[in-house]
Motif scaffolding. Sequence first.
Motif, PDB file in Angstrom:
ATOM      1  N   GLN A  75       0.835  -1.196   0.000  1.00  0.00           N
ATOM      2  CA  GLN A  75       0.000   0.000   0.000  1.00  0.00           C
ATOM      3  C   GLN A  75       0.874   1.253   0.000  1.00  0.00           C
ATOM      4  OE1 GLN A  75      -3.432   0.218  -0.182  1.00  0.00           O
ATOM      5  NE2 GLN A  75      -3.248  -1.957  -0.633  1.00  0.00           N
ATOM      6  N   ILE A  76       0.598   2.144  -0.948  1.00  0.00           N
ATOM      7  CA  ILE A  76       1.303   3.413  -1.012  1.00  0.00           C
ATOM      8  C   ILE A  76       0.363   4.469  -0.452  1.00  0.00           C
ATOM      9  CG2 ILE A  76       2.429   5.108  -2.499  1.00  0.00           C
ATOM     10  CD1 ILE A  76       2.872   2.807  -4.517  1.00  0.00           C
ATOM     11  N   PRO A  77       0.774   5.207   0.566  1.00  0.00           N
ATOM     12  CA  PRO A  77      -0.101   6.207   1.168  1.00  0.00           C
ATOM     13  C   PRO A  77      -0.555   7.260   0.156  1.00  0.00           C
ATOM     14  CG  PRO A  77       1.865   5.868   2.502  1.00  0.00           C
ATOM     15  CD  PRO A  77       2.082   5.141   1.221  1.00  0.00           C
ATOM     16  N   GLY A  78      -1.791   7.713   0.323  1.00  0.00           N
ATOM     17  CA  GLY A  78      -2.381   8.700  -0.575  1.00  0.00           C
ATOM     18  C   GLY A  78      -1.561   9.971  -0.714  1.00  0.00           C
ATOM     19  N   PHE A  79      -0.983  10.443   0.391  1.00  0.00           N
ATOM     20  CA  PHE A  79      -0.202  11.681   0.311  1.00  0.00           C
ATOM     21  C   PHE A  79       1.017  11.499  -0.596  1.00  0.00           C
ATOM     22  CE2 PHE A  79       2.136   9.615   3.729  1.00  0.00           C
ATOM     23  CZ  PHE A  79       3.443  10.021   3.529  1.00  0.00           C
ATOM     24  N   MET A  80       1.561  10.275  -0.659  1.00  0.00           N
ATOM     25  CA  MET A  80       2.696  10.022  -1.552  1.00  0.00           C
ATOM     26  C   MET A  80       2.216   9.960  -3.005  1.00  0.00           C
ATOM     27  SD  MET A  80       5.011   7.303   0.559  1.00  0.00           S
ATOM     28  CE  MET A  80       6.316   7.249  -0.663  1.00  0.00           C
ATOM     29  N   LEU A  81       1.071   9.331  -3.237  1.00  0.00           N
ATOM     30  CA  LEU A  81       0.541   9.237  -4.592  1.00  0.00           C
ATOM     31  C   LEU A  81       0.253  10.624  -5.170  1.00  0.00           C
ATOM     32  CD1 LEU A  81      -1.833   6.179  -4.210  1.00  0.00           C
ATOM     33  CD2 LEU A  81       0.400   6.256  -5.340  1.00  0.00           C
ATOM     34  N   LYS A  82      -0.228  11.529  -4.334  1.00  0.00           N
ATOM     35  CA  LYS A  82      -0.516  12.892  -4.806  1.00  0.00           C
ATOM     36  C   LYS A  82       0.755  13.584  -5.298  1.00  0.00           C
ATOM     37  CE  LYS A  82      -4.693  13.747  -2.214  1.00  0.00           C
ATOM     38  NZ  LYS A  82      -5.412  14.615  -1.305  1.00  0.00           N
ATOM     39  N   GLN A  83       1.911  13.181  -4.770  1.00  0.00           N
ATOM     40  CA  GLN A  83       3.175  13.777  -5.204  1.00  0.00           C
ATOM     41  C   GLN A  83       3.530  13.382  -6.633  1.00  0.00           C
ATOM     42  OE1 GLN A  83       6.367  13.167  -2.363  1.00  0.00           O
ATOM     43  NE2 GLN A  83       4.907  13.283  -0.675  1.00  0.00           N
ATOM     44  N   MET A  84       2.878  12.367  -7.157  1.00  0.00           N
ATOM     45  CA  MET A  84       3.149  11.923  -8.521  1.00  0.00           C
ATOM     46  C   MET A  84       2.493  12.848  -9.558  1.00  0.00           C
ATOM     47  SD  MET A  84       2.778   7.816  -8.054  1.00  0.00           S
ATOM     48  CE  MET A  84       3.529   7.418  -9.627  1.00  0.00           C
ATOM     49  N   GLU A 104     -11.409  25.112 -11.105  1.00  0.00           N
ATOM     50  CA  GLU A 104     -10.858  23.967 -10.400  1.00  0.00           C
ATOM     51  C   GLU A 104     -11.606  22.685 -10.759  1.00  0.00           C
ATOM     52  OE1 GLU A 104      -8.969  24.251  -6.409  1.00  0.00           O
ATOM     53  OE2 GLU A 104     -10.773  23.139  -5.839  1.00  0.00           O
ATOM     54  N   HIS A 105     -10.850  21.602 -10.872  1.00  0.00           N
ATOM     55  CA  HIS A 105     -11.403  20.295 -11.205  1.00  0.00           C
ATOM     56  C   HIS A 105     -10.779  19.240 -10.293  1.00  0.00           C
ATOM     57  CE1 HIS A 105     -13.170  21.674 -15.021  1.00  0.00           C
ATOM     58  NE2 HIS A 105     -12.101  22.448 -15.084  1.00  0.00           N
ATOM     59  N   THR A 106     -11.564  18.228  -9.947  1.00  0.00           N
ATOM     60  CA  THR A 106     -11.045  17.061  -9.252  1.00  0.00           C
ATOM     61  C   THR A 106     -10.678  16.028 -10.307  1.00  0.00           C
ATOM     62  OG1 THR A 106     -12.424  17.461  -7.319  1.00  0.00           O
ATOM     63  CG2 THR A 106     -11.564  15.223  -7.598  1.00  0.00           C
ATOM     64  N   LEU A 107      -9.472  15.529 -10.228  1.00  0.00           N
ATOM     65  CA  LEU A 107      -8.961  14.561 -11.197  1.00  0.00           C
ATOM     66  C   LEU A 107      -8.670  13.258 -10.464  1.00  0.00           C
ATOM     67  CD1 LEU A 107      -6.478  15.233 -13.976  1.00  0.00           C
ATOM     68  CD2 LEU A 107      -5.976  13.393 -12.392  1.00  0.00           C
ATOM     69  N   THR A 108      -9.160  12.155 -11.015  1.00  0.00           N
ATOM     70  CA  THR A 108      -8.909  10.836 -10.447  1.00  0.00           C
ATOM     71  C   THR A 108      -8.302   9.945 -11.518  1.00  0.00           C
ATOM     72  OG1 THR A 108     -10.810  11.072  -8.971  1.00  0.00           O
ATOM     73  CG2 THR A 108      -9.931   8.845  -9.291  1.00  0.00           C
ATOM     74  N   LEU A 109      -7.172   9.381 -11.220  1.00  0.00           N
ATOM     75  CA  LEU A 109      -6.506   8.434 -12.108  1.00  0.00           C
ATOM     76  C   LEU A 109      -6.253   7.158 -11.317  1.00  0.00           C
ATOM     77  CD1 LEU A 109      -5.073   7.700 -14.786  1.00  0.00           C
ATOM     78  CD2 LEU A 109      -2.991   8.711 -13.796  1.00  0.00           C
ATOM     79  N   GLU A 110      -6.793   6.048 -11.821  1.00  0.00           N
ATOM     80  CA  GLU A 110      -6.591   4.762 -11.164  1.00  0.00           C
ATOM     81  C   GLU A 110      -5.992   3.795 -12.175  1.00  0.00           C
ATOM     82  OE1 GLU A 110      -9.437   1.388  -9.278  1.00  0.00           O
ATOM     83  OE2 GLU A 110      -9.709   3.430  -8.510  1.00  0.00           O
ATOM     84  N   VAL A 111      -4.862   3.219 -11.819  1.00  0.00           N
ATOM     85  CA  VAL A 111      -4.166   2.267 -12.689  1.00  0.00           C
ATOM     86  C   VAL A 111      -3.808   1.020 -11.877  1.00  0.00           C
ATOM     87  CG1 VAL A 111      -3.217   4.074 -14.183  1.00  0.00           C
ATOM     88  CG2 VAL A 111      -1.868   3.231 -12.265  1.00  0.00           C
ATOM     89  N   HIS A 112      -3.565  -0.058 -12.605  1.00  0.00           N
ATOM     90  CA  HIS A 112      -3.088  -1.279 -11.959  1.00  0.00           C
ATOM     91  C   HIS A 112      -1.645  -1.494 -12.392  1.00  0.00           C
ATOM     92  CE1 HIS A 112      -3.621  -5.031  -9.815  1.00  0.00           C
ATOM     93  NE2 HIS A 112      -2.869  -5.591 -10.753  1.00  0.00           N
ATOM     94  N   GLY A 154       0.049  -3.321  -7.373  1.00  0.00           N
ATOM     95  CA  GLY A 154      -1.387  -3.522  -7.481  1.00  0.00           C
ATOM     96  C   GLY A 154      -2.046  -2.235  -7.971  1.00  0.00           C
ATOM     97  N   THR A 155      -3.250  -1.994  -7.508  1.00  0.00           N
ATOM     98  CA  THR A 155      -4.002  -0.811  -7.940  1.00  0.00           C
ATOM     99  C   THR A 155      -3.569   0.410  -7.148  1.00  0.00           C
ATOM    100  OG1 THR A 155      -5.874  -2.152  -8.613  1.00  0.00           O
ATOM    101  CG2 THR A 155      -6.310   0.175  -8.173  1.00  0.00           C
ATOM    102  N   ILE A 156      -3.280   1.486  -7.870  1.00  0.00           N
ATOM    103  CA  ILE A 156      -2.998   2.763  -7.210  1.00  0.00           C
ATOM    104  C   ILE A 156      -3.978   3.796  -7.756  1.00  0.00           C
ATOM    105  CG2 ILE A 156      -0.583   2.253  -6.722  1.00  0.00           C
ATOM    106  CD1 ILE A 156       0.184   4.088  -9.033  1.00  0.00           C
TER     107      ILE A 156
END
Length: 125
Positions: free
Chosen positions: A5-14, A99-107, A112-114
């Motif tokens: 599991q990668i914490p959400g705050f780290m994923l946002k840095q991507m 402003e827009h909310t952007l969601t990107l989900e990949v496997h 696994g899924t991020i």
Amino acid sequence: MFGMQIPGFMLKQMYRHGSLCNQQDCFEFGVHNPFMDATIVTVKELSVGGKTYGLEELEFTQGGVTQPGSSVSEDTPVAFSKGDAVAIRVKGHHLAPGEHTLTLEVHTEEFGTIRIEVQDSVGPA
């Protein structure tokens, strides 16, 4: 390492904040990998402002090479090495300024899924 599991705050840095913009025939944004090598084998979701976009509308450009979103699979993955940047284009669509909310989900093979969920703005035309 699969399933780590990668914490959400780290994923946002991507996500490259400030990269969301309209182009002539699309809108685009950028992501980069400051962490570890990963291999994207499936794009599960891309939504912006609550609207979901299909894989056939997506293009990934990395190092001058463009790959259609519909071709991303275990046979033709997107290698996303540490330090890499990828521009993601949504063809045939533009976003309203604001402003827009952007969601990107990949496997990925490795993690696994991020899921990256961020807020970004599109400036006036």
